[in-house]
Design an enzyme around this catalytic site. Structure first.
Site, PDB file in Angstrom:
ATOM      1  N   HIS A 194       0.844  -1.194   0.000  1.00 40.22           N
ATOM      2  CA  HIS A 194       0.000   0.000   0.000  1.00 40.22           C
ATOM      3  C   HIS A 194       0.879   1.244   0.000  1.00 40.22           C
ATOM      4  CE1 HIS A 194       0.739   0.967   4.279  1.00 40.22           C
ATOM      5  NE2 HIS A 194       0.633  -0.338   4.511  1.00 40.22           N
ATOM      6  N   CYS A 210       2.853  -4.989   6.901  1.00 41.39           N
ATOM      7  CA  CYS A 210       2.533  -4.583   5.529  1.00 41.39           C
ATOM      8  C   CYS A 210       3.769  -4.034   4.817  1.00 41.39           C
ATOM      9  CB  CYS A 210       1.432  -3.531   5.529  1.00 41.39           C
ATOM     10  SG  CYS A 210      -0.221  -4.240   5.825  1.00 41.39           S
TER      11      CYS A 210
END
Length: 234
Positions: A194, A210
């Site tokens: 992301h 992440c």
């Protein structure tokens, strides 16, 4: 005719010996000898002849009314062929397996995240077509190694705080940036690539697992993958 061909004494003798039926057959033998030769046309029963009790019922004799008898029409014949076709044994075809194994390598895109490099590489076949710097999970929240695939793709995602529960809508302050590409889940939590509003941390181990990227890079990566694209973390 009987008197002309056979003496009456002989007829009487054979009549008592053979009976009337067999004698009639013998007397008809000369007439059968005058029948048409083999291969010549032979009249047959008319098409309208009905069979009752195994014997043909012929139409009334036209000569009884004085008019000429109509010619007998041939009975249509139907021939039935019983044909057995024997097929040669055919070799069994091998199982094809995964159709993607038969695609040209240049048509297959896969992602390889190398944690030590802090970079994600985009491959088509064996060729590297792009690579981008990333931030990865910090100690205790390491990005999991293994083979995965893309399971989520979201433009302009919202972000929910994992402990406090509040939601940050899409925008410049959203921790997920402007794109999300998920590839891992335990059924409750998700890990993926992301964007980030704090691009200065790219290249470090600072996330909760992440993979953070610059917003322009995650947009470029988003355009190169699809659902099911393989992701290898090593």
């Amino acid at each position: 005719m009987v008197r002309r061909l056979w003496p009456s004494s002989c007829v009487g003798h054979w009549y008592h010996l053979l009976g009337s039926s067999l004698l009639a057959v013998l007397l008809a033998a000369p007439a059968l000898a005058q029948s048409p030769e083999v291969g010549s046309a032979t009249p047959s029963l008319p098409a309208t002849t009905a069979f009752e009790g195994g014997l043909p019922t012929l139409p009334p004799d036209a000569n009884a009314t004085g008019s000429p008898a109509a010619p007998l029409a041939p009975v249509p014949r139907t021939t039935t062929f019983n044909t057995t076709v024997t097929l040669l044994d055919q070799p069994a075809l091998p199982q094809l397996g995964d159709p993607r194994d038969f695609l040209p390598d240049e048509a297959r895109t896969r992602l390889v995240l190398r944690l030590n490099d802090r970079r994600v590489y985009v491959y088509r076949g064996d060729e590297t077509v792009a690579s981008y710097p990333v931030a990865i999970g910090r100690a205790g929240w390491e990005t999991p190694k293994g083979s995965y695939e893309v399971i989520q793709m979201i433009k302009d995602p919202s972000w929910r705080h994992p402990w406090e529960g509040y939601v940050i809508p899409p925008g410049p302050d959203n921790p997920l940036g402007n794109r999300w590409i998920g590839f891992w889940t335990d059924g409750k939590n998700f890990i993926g690539f992301h964007g980030t509003p704090n691009e200065s941390l790219i290249g470090q181990a600072v996330s909760h697992g992440c993979v953070r990227m610059r917003n322009q890079d995650i947009q470029a990566l988003f355009a190169q993958v699809e659902m099911g694209t393989p992701v290898v973390v090593e």
